[in-house]
Scaffold this active site. Structure first.
Site, PDB file in Angstrom:
ATOM      1  N   SER A   1       0.847  -1.197   0.000  1.00  0.00           N
ATOM      2  CA  SER A   1       0.000   0.000   0.000  1.00  0.00           C
ATOM      3  C   SER A   1       0.878   1.241   0.000  1.00  0.00           C
ATOM      4  O   SER A   1       1.831   1.343   0.773  1.00  0.00           O
ATOM      5  CB  SER A   1      -0.875   0.037   1.253  1.00  0.00           C
ATOM      6  OG  SER A   1      -1.636  -1.115   1.337  1.00  0.00           O
TER       7      SER A   1
ATOM      8  N   HIS B   1      -4.744  -3.281  -3.563  1.00  0.00           N
ATOM      9  CA  HIS B   1      -3.772  -4.218  -4.134  1.00  0.00           C
ATOM     10  C   HIS B   1      -4.314  -4.768  -5.457  1.00  0.00           C
ATOM     11  O   HIS B   1      -5.438  -5.219  -5.535  1.00  0.00           O
ATOM     12  CB  HIS B   1      -3.513  -5.360  -3.164  1.00  0.00           C
ATOM     13  CG  HIS B   1      -2.990  -4.884  -1.843  1.00  0.00           C
ATOM     14  ND1 HIS B   1      -3.814  -4.521  -0.825  1.00  0.00           N
ATOM     15  CD2 HIS B   1      -1.741  -4.691  -1.416  1.00  0.00           C
ATOM     16  CE1 HIS B   1      -3.079  -4.121   0.198  1.00  0.00           C
ATOM     17  NE2 HIS B   1      -1.818  -4.214  -0.123  1.00  0.00           N
TER      18      HIS B   1
ATOM     19  N   TYR C   1      -3.505 -12.633   6.663  1.00  0.00           N
ATOM     20  CA  TYR C   1      -4.796 -12.294   7.292  1.00  0.00           C
ATOM     21  C   TYR C   1      -5.986 -12.516   6.364  1.00  0.00           C
ATOM     22  O   TYR C   1      -7.127 -12.559   6.804  1.00  0.00           O
ATOM     23  CB  TYR C   1      -4.791 -10.856   7.852  1.00  0.00           C
ATOM     24  CG  TYR C   1      -4.678  -9.741   6.834  1.00  0.00           C
ATOM     25  CD1 TYR C   1      -5.717  -9.420   5.961  1.00  0.00           C
ATOM     26  CD2 TYR C   1      -3.518  -8.969   6.767  1.00  0.00           C
ATOM     27  CE1 TYR C   1      -5.611  -8.388   5.052  1.00  0.00           C
ATOM     28  CE2 TYR C   1      -3.392  -7.933   5.866  1.00  0.00           C
ATOM     29  CZ  TYR C   1      -4.435  -7.646   5.017  1.00  0.00           C
ATOM     30  OH  TYR C   1      -4.317  -6.629   4.108  1.00  0.00           O
ATOM     31  N   GLU C   2      -5.721 -12.647   5.067  1.00  0.00           N
ATOM     32  CA  GLU C   2      -6.806 -12.944   4.130  1.00  0.00           C
ATOM     33  C   GLU C   2      -7.170 -14.420   4.151  1.00  0.00           C
ATOM     34  O   GLU C   2      -8.127 -14.833   3.495  1.00  0.00           O
ATOM     35  CB  GLU C   2      -6.397 -12.554   2.703  1.00  0.00           C
ATOM     36  CG  GLU C   2      -6.196 -11.072   2.519  1.00  0.00           C
ATOM     37  CD  GLU C   2      -5.606 -10.752   1.158  1.00  0.00           C
ATOM     38  OE1 GLU C   2      -6.383 -10.503   0.227  1.00  0.00           O
ATOM     39  OE2 GLU C   2      -4.362 -10.770   1.017  1.00  0.00           O
TER      40      GLU C   2
ATOM     41  N   ALA D   1       3.051  -0.741   3.993  1.00  0.00           N
ATOM     42  CA  ALA D   1       2.571   0.334   4.867  1.00  0.00           C
ATOM     43  C   ALA D   1       2.703  -0.164   6.295  1.00  0.00           C
ATOM     44  O   ALA D   1       2.503  -1.351   6.562  1.00  0.00           O
ATOM     45  CB  ALA D   1       1.114   0.652   4.557  1.00  0.00           C
TER      46      ALA D   1
ATOM     47  N   ASN E   1       0.505   5.808   9.746  1.00  0.00           N
ATOM     48  CA  ASN E   1      -0.225   6.224  10.960  1.00  0.00           C
ATOM     49  C   ASN E   1       0.667   6.020  12.172  1.00  0.00           C
ATOM     50  O   ASN E   1       1.617   5.246  12.127  1.00  0.00           O
ATOM     51  CB  ASN E   1      -1.497   5.359  11.114  1.00  0.00           C
ATOM     52  CG  ASN E   1      -1.182   3.868  11.172  1.00  0.00           C
ATOM     53  OD1 ASN E   1      -0.874   3.249  10.137  1.00  0.00           O
ATOM     54  ND2 ASN E   1      -1.218   3.306  12.350  1.00  0.00           N
TER      55      ASN E   1
ATOM     56  N   HIS F   1      -8.764   1.356   8.428  1.00  0.00           N
ATOM     57  CA  HIS F   1      -8.106   0.891   7.208  1.00  0.00           C
ATOM     58  C   HIS F   1      -8.208   1.951   6.113  1.00  0.00           C
ATOM     59  O   HIS F   1      -7.256   2.193   5.369  1.00  0.00           O
ATOM     60  CB  HIS F   1      -8.753  -0.420   6.764  1.00  0.00           C
ATOM     61  CG  HIS F   1      -8.092  -1.089   5.597  1.00  0.00           C
ATOM     62  ND1 HIS F   1      -6.750  -1.410   5.578  1.00  0.00           N
ATOM     63  CD2 HIS F   1      -8.588  -1.509   4.405  1.00  0.00           C
ATOM     64  CE1 HIS F   1      -6.451  -1.988   4.421  1.00  0.00           C
ATOM     65  NE2 HIS F   1      -7.543  -2.054   3.688  1.00  0.00           N
TER      66      HIS F   1
ATOM     67  N   MET G   1       1.598  -5.989   8.713  1.00  0.00           N
ATOM     68  CA  MET G   1       1.004  -7.322   8.561  1.00  0.00           C
ATOM     69  C   MET G   1       1.539  -8.065   7.336  1.00  0.00           C
ATOM     70  O   MET G   1       0.846  -8.922   6.780  1.00  0.00           O
ATOM     71  CB  MET G   1      -0.517  -7.197   8.462  1.00  0.00           C
ATOM     72  CG  MET G   1      -1.151  -6.494   9.647  1.00  0.00           C
ATOM     73  SD  MET G   1      -2.923  -6.260   9.407  1.00  0.00           S
ATOM     74  CE  MET G   1      -3.315  -5.129  10.765  1.00  0.00           C
ATOM     75  N   SER G   2       2.742  -7.745   6.917  1.00  0.00           N
ATOM     76  CA  SER G   2       3.260  -8.405   5.709  1.00  0.00           C
ATOM     77  C   SER G   2       4.772  -8.514   5.777  1.00  0.00           C
ATOM     78  O   SER G   2       5.371  -8.377   6.834  1.00  0.00           O
ATOM     79  CB  SER G   2       2.846  -7.600   4.460  1.00  0.00           C
ATOM     80  OG  SER G   2       3.533  -6.367   4.420  1.00  0.00           O
TER      81      SER G   2
ATOM     82  N   HIS H   1      -2.013 -11.765   1.654  1.00  0.00           N
ATOM     83  CA  HIS H   1      -1.676 -11.634   3.074  1.00  0.00           C
ATOM     84  C   HIS H   1      -2.148 -12.849   3.854  1.00  0.00           C
ATOM     85  O   HIS H   1      -3.170 -13.453   3.527  1.00  0.00           O
ATOM     86  CB  HIS H   1      -2.338 -10.389   3.673  1.00  0.00           C
ATOM     87  CG  HIS H   1      -1.851  -9.100   3.094  1.00  0.00           C
ATOM     88  ND1 HIS H   1      -2.381  -8.555   1.951  1.00  0.00           N
ATOM     89  CD2 HIS H   1      -0.860  -8.260   3.495  1.00  0.00           C
ATOM     90  CE1 HIS H   1      -1.741  -7.422   1.678  1.00  0.00           C
ATOM     91  NE2 HIS H   1      -0.825  -7.224   2.589  1.00  0.00           N
TER      92      HIS H   1
END
Ligand code: HPA
Length: 292
Positions: free
Chosen positions: A39, A70, A94-95, A122, A249, A263, A225-226, A92
């Site tokens: 991102s 993405h 988380y997906e 990000a 952030n 998000h 997260m990646s 990811h």
């Protein structure tokens, strides 16, 4: 290099070498630099002069599925004068993808013959030195995902030796020379940049303020997260690795009591820095090309 696999391998048993060979058969370019766009780095994809592009759906073994921001495309072409292969969008954990699926494209890039990968993402800033809009060059990482992408992977060389090893060394995962280039480029572009430690969580919920305080004490500068699973696999495959976070952030709790994360805001901040992020990556590619 072949990868015979045992254990927790749902679904994806396709050989990365076969996908790499299929790619090599239909493109002229033989890039040695790979760019993995998270991102906020999508502008890089639009800056590439394309030779060919493929949707991940067309590439055997590639993860199918997307999240906002993405694209899910592999691009081959030129960024400035530099031959590159670009992964625009990633799967990811988380997906719901397992880490075999998340890291399969990295194995394909390695089998294709790349020398170096630059991974981007990000991240939320934990270090007091970081504000939204800054960049962080990864010096090291903490894998807090609770899983390792090399679990269950057995890689055997043609001689029958177990090589490359599942017991991959991670002492200098982030190449010092590539980090020097990133620092120099950031300085020349007058960007606010720090070098730091990226801590990866599985997500998808954001962290609690207590978790962020704990991660800070563990030595983390930023959280996301990646990236770490891909870096581990890239190192196992012998690729040189550099990585860059766009800080979107302040991590949970850092912006003060009651300030929440969303998000949409993370993506909006990421997009607002796309032009700058693209210049940074393009100049990194140019200087990398002078080096190799
Ligand atoms: N936490 C985890 N992942 C993230 C964040 C965050 O604050 N910001 C962008 N990706």
């Amino acid at each position: 290099m072949t990868h015979s696999r045992t254990g927790n391998l749902s679904g994806n048993v396709c050989e990365p070498t076969a996908t790499a060979n299929a790619l090599a058969a239909v493109v002229r370019g033989r890039p040695r630099l790979g760019l993995i766009l998270g991102s906020g780095f999508g502008g890089v994809a639009r800056a590439v002069t394309l030779e060919r592009s493929f949707n991940y759906e067309e590439l055997k073994g590639f993860p199918k599925g997307r999240v906002a921001g993405h694209d899910g495309q592999l691009l081959i072409g030129k960024l400035g004068d530099v031959d590159v292969i670009v992964l625009a969008g990633r799967a990811h954990f988380y997906e719901g993808f397992n880490l075999d699926e998340v890291t399969f494209p990295i194995r394909v890039l390695a089998a294709f013959g790349l020398d170096t990968v630059l991974l981007t993402n990000a991240a939320g800033g934990i270090s007091p030195a970081l504000r939204a809009g800054d960049f962080m060059i990864l010096r090291d990482h903490i894998n807090f995902m609770g899983v390792n992408p090399l679990r269950g992977v057995v890689s055997e060389g043609s001689s029958g030796n177990v090589e490359p090893s599942r017991f991959t060394d991670m002492t200098e995962a982030y190449d010092p020379e590539l980090r020097r280039i990133l620092r120099a480029v950031a300085r020349s572009q007058r960007l606010r940049v720090v070098e730091g430690v990226y801590l990866a969580v599985s997500g998808p919920s954001y962290e609690t303020p207590a978790e962020i305080r704990a991660f800070g004490r563990l030595g983390a500068s930023a959280v996301g997260m990646s990236t770490v699973a891909e870096v581990i696999v890239a190192r196992q495959c012998g690729l040189r690795v550099a990585a860059l976070s766009g800080i979107t952030n302040l991590a949970a709790g850092r912006a003060g009591p009651g300030v929440r994360l969303s998000h949409e805001e993370v993506l909006a901040q990421a997009h607002s820095r796309e032009v700058v992020a693209t210049q940074l990556v393009a100049e990194f590619a140019r200087r990398w090309n002078l080096l190799v």
